[in-house]
Write an enzyme that holds these catalytic residues in place. Structure first.
Site, PDB file in Angstrom:
ATOM      1  N   LYS A 286     -46.396  34.890 -50.510  1.00 62.00           N
ATOM      2  CA  LYS A 286     -46.329  35.050 -49.052  1.00 62.00           C
ATOM      3  C   LYS A 286     -45.647  36.368 -48.671  1.00 62.00           C
ATOM      4  CE  LYS A 286     -46.349  30.064 -48.171  1.00 62.00           C
ATOM      5  NZ  LYS A 286     -45.600  28.885 -47.723  1.00 62.00           N
TER       6      LYS A 286
ATOM      7  N   SER B 245     -46.198  24.024 -44.408  1.00 64.79           N
ATOM      8  CA  SER B 245     -45.490  25.303 -44.404  1.00 64.79           C
ATOM      9  C   SER B 245     -45.627  26.013 -43.067  1.00 64.79           C
ATOM     10  CB  SER B 245     -46.002  26.214 -45.525  1.00 64.79           C
ATOM     11  OG  SER B 245     -47.327  26.597 -45.261  1.00 64.79           O
TER      12      SER B 245
END
Length: 773
Positions: A723, A680
């Site tokens: 996130k 990521s």
């Protein structure tokens, strides 16, 4: 002599009894097998559960007619019904009042009669008092002579004040001929009833005394061995009369009484009875006896047929869930759906929900609220650190310390067949040489198998299909896939700042204030101050540390008030540091200024989301690439892919083509996500490399997450909500995300979407345009 009062006439189904008679205020088990009787019972259950119990004159007659049944019986209430494996029905009835049959209205399919309810008027005169005293005295003398009655028989009638009920209770406890019992039932007048009972008791006592005299004469002619045996039996009888419950005999009697008082299925009843027979034969000093006794106690204490079946009200359930927890809409909606299905179909297999989320978001307390909303008993066991399979399945009964597994122990605590059962920390189970407890949980959590769950200690299959299991976990990657497949996973991500503020003001602060003995006028905290506590003294996905900080404020305030320093305490933004000390976290963890070679990345962790400051340094050297930080192999590969992309775009980015031969590159990630996070950080590393090599600063308000291919394509990732929450906490204004993740934006709270800009990209060139100044 007073006559009976006839209060009303009623039409009732009739159940003929063979060799049995039920008095008012008596609770009794009946086994019903005849078709007519079963139909009469069904008729009663369809109406008001009331039925007339009358005894038939000839016990051998299978199909009695109206003339074969006594005309006076007892109106009874049907309290419980259970179908036995042999086809008969076991019924628990409670006698209510006497009744006299006036007319038989139906005799073909079942008996239905018109009956008068017979109630004797309340009487209180010296004659009745004298009769009561005489009957009680005769009954006590009868019990002293009789060997067929226990001290409990006397205790059952000793505390009854009503003369009529006293006569009925004594008659119910005597082994009389049916005509004598019927005579007492037909004696509606209390005086007549007591006189009849007194005569019967007197006759029975005289017969018993005569039997005793005959026995004494015969005993003198016995041989010595027979005499010793008789004396031992006599000693047991004396102990019994004196209430000395000692020895194995008394223990076995007590267990048999407990067994008869419970409504078990035939398989369980037979198993317990067999073990009691074994216990009776084992010597008192044998260690095996304690093992058998413990096993019998477990079987008797487990709920085998006990259900709590409350009325389901989904509106009330929703109100309870909303009152106990703020937010968590998906979980609440799932619980309401389950309730709606149960209300429509009746009995429904309990679902197995797995609440997954970081610590402190309310997983365990939510399970308690579910039990409260469902009106069910709640039981919790913790699986953290469980390594032994026997903890789940139980130990085999081969030694004294053997015991059932935690699931069966939990069912004993719950005391019903359908509790809400919380399996806490299911992701923390481990395995070693003692077995794999996660594999043992497969049977517990499989709706197709748990109706016959096998515990090594209990040995009898146990039904867990009615239990509503709820499990909790911080992460799913440590749960074996077959076990995870049996559960419905519901993710609870971290709370937004706005949600934390509401939880703190509406739930946590009032709770802590009450626990610390403070009232509203003694301690005041406004929303601005609470917001500062959230921003500068906690940094978490849940609210557990926030509750600790609030508790700290309450303790300080309590000390001030008790010490006499202040009568009222107000915590404000100006004096917050006097209570909690210097701030522990800087609000807004993003960079304070635009930096070259420093990019804010986003990562998913077990504690929610987090931000990563990825740094790149370029110095003169020989083209060596160094990667440091808490990185797994996946992130190291992402760094290599990012560097290869930058090499391929060197001309467009105005970077010298030979930079890899003349410069050393150092990529550093101060905080890395857990290995399970996976790829990521590819676009973040590529942006940091481009910034360091071009000398162009990165916008400090931009954070990004996504993976990169060698050709510069941006690939989707997971954990968008977590996130996004971490970026919001860090003061980020813009997030760059892969375009394929646009569908995940609906999981992000609307309050976050309004305050931040989300940019979706497909290629690395678009990322650089958004991030580089």
């Amino acid at each position: 002599m007073a006559h009976a009062e006839i209060t009303e006439e009623r039409i009732l189904p009739l159940l003929p009894l063979r060799g049995l008679l039920v008095y008012p205020a008596t609770v009794l088990h009946l086994d019903v097998g005849r078709e007519k009787s079963v139909r009469a019972l069904d008729k009663a259950m369809l109406e008001d559960h009331m039925i007339l119990l009358a005894t038939q004159m000839d016990t051998q007659m299978d199909d009695p007619l109206a003339k074969d049944i006594y005309t006076v019986g007892t109106v009874a209430r049907v309290k419980q019904m259970m179908k036995l494996p042999n086809g008969t029905i076991r019924v628990l009835v409670e006698g209510v009042e006497r009744a006299k049959i006036i007319d038989f209205m139906e005799e073909d399919e079942w008996f239905e009669v018109r009956a008068e309810i017979l109630i004797a008027p309340l009487q209180s005169d010296p004659q009745i008092d004298a009769l009561v005293r005489a009957v009680t005295q005769q009954f006590e003398q009868f019990l002293q002579v009789s060997k067929k009655h226990t001290p409990e028989t006397h205790a059952a009638v000793a505390d009854i004040d009503d003369p009529g009920r006293l006569a009925d209770a004594i008659a119910a406890n005597l082994s009389l001929k049916m005509k004598d019992k019927q005579a007492i039932l037909e004696a509606v007048d209390v005086t007549q009833r007591l006189e009849t009972l007194l005569q019967i008791l007197s006759d029975e006592r005289e017969i018993l005394e005569l039997e005793k005299k005959i026995s004494q004469r015969v005993r003198k002619q016995m041989e010595r061995t027979q005499k010793e045996y008789y004396l031992r039996e006599q000693m047991k009888a004396i102990q019994k009369e004196l209430g000395d419950k000692e020895g194995r005999v008394a223990e076995v009697e007590e267990l048999r009484d407990q067994l008869e008082s419970k409504m078990f299925a035939k398989s369980v009843h037979d198993k317990v009875e067999k073990e009691i027979d074994r216990l009776e034969k084992v010597p008192q000093s044998s260690a095996e006896g304690s093992v058998i006794r413990t096993y019998i106690d477990w079987l008797l204490s487990l709920p085998w047929e006990v259900d709590v079946q409350p009325e389901i009200d989904i509106h009330r359930a929703r109100a309870v869930l909303d009152a106990d927890h703020y937010g968590l809409e998906k979980v609440k909606e799932r619980i309401i759906e389950y309730l709606a299905v149960q209300k429509l179909v009746g009995q429904h297999r309990g679902p197995i929900l797995c609440l997954v989320g970081p610590p402190g978001v309310g997983k365990t307390s939510l399970a308690k609220s579910v039990a409260h909303a469902l009106h069910r008993n709640f039981v919790r066991i913790s699986l953290g650190g469980v390594r032994d399979e026997a903890e789940i399945r139980g130990h085999r009964r081969t030694y004294v310390g053997a015991m059932p597994g935690r699931v069966i122990q939990g069912m004993k605590t719950a005391a019903t067949m359908n509790p809400v059962f919380l399996l806490d920390e299911i992701d923390k189970m481990a395995n070693d040489f003692r077995g794999d407890p996660a594999s043992a949980m497969l049977e517990v959590l499989d709706p197709e198998q748990n109706s016959t769950f096998s515990d090594h200690y209990i040995e009898i299959p146990y039904d867990l299909s009615k239990v509503m299991f709820i499990t909790t976990a911080n992460t799913v990657h440590t749960i074996p896939q077959p076990l995870l497949d049996r559960m419905e996973t519901i993710y609870l991500s971290g709370y937004t700042e706005v949600e934390k503020l509401r939880i703190a003001m509406d739930y946590l602060f009032p709770k802590q204030r009450k626990e610390h003995g403070l009232t509203k006028d003694k301690l005041t905290i406004n929303e601005d101050t609470m917001l500062r506590v959230i921003r500068e003294y906690t940094r978490e996905a849940g609210v557990r540390n926030l509750e600790r900080q609030i508790a700290g404020l309450c303790r300080k305030a309590a000390k001030m008030i008790v010490a006499g320093e202040k009568k009222r305490v107000t915590v404000s933004v100006k004096n917050i540091e006097q209570f909690l000390g210097a701030k522990r976290f800087r609000y807004g963890m993003a960079e304070q200024s635009d930096q070259v070679g420093v990019v804010t990345g986003l990562a998913w962790t077990e504690a929610g989301g987090d931000i990563l400051a990825i740094e790149v340094s370029v110095v003169e050297g020989k083209g060596r690439l160094t990667i440091t930080g808490q990185l797994g192999d996946v992130m190291k590969e992402s760094a290599q892919a990012a560097l290869s992309y930058i090499k391929s775009r060197a001309t467009e980015l105005a970077i010298p083509p030979d930079f890899t031969e003349t410069h050393d590159i150092h990529i550093h990630v101060p905080e890395g996500a857990i290995p399970k996070d996976g790829p990521s950080a590819g676009i973040t590393m590529a942006t940091a490399l481009a910034s360091a090599l071009t000398g162009r600063a990165v916008d400090r308000h931009v954070a990004m997450t996504g993976e990169i291919t060698l050709r510069g394509r941006v690939l989707p990732i997971g954990g968008i909500k977590e996130k996004s929450l971490s970026a919001h906490r860090a003061g980020i204004l813009k997030i760059v995300l892969p375009r394929d993740n646009q569908k995940d934006l609906e999981d992000v709270p609307e309050s976050i979407r309004e305050k931040m800009e989300f940019v979706f990209v497909e290629h690395m060139d678009e990322v650089l345009r958004q991030a580089l100044k």
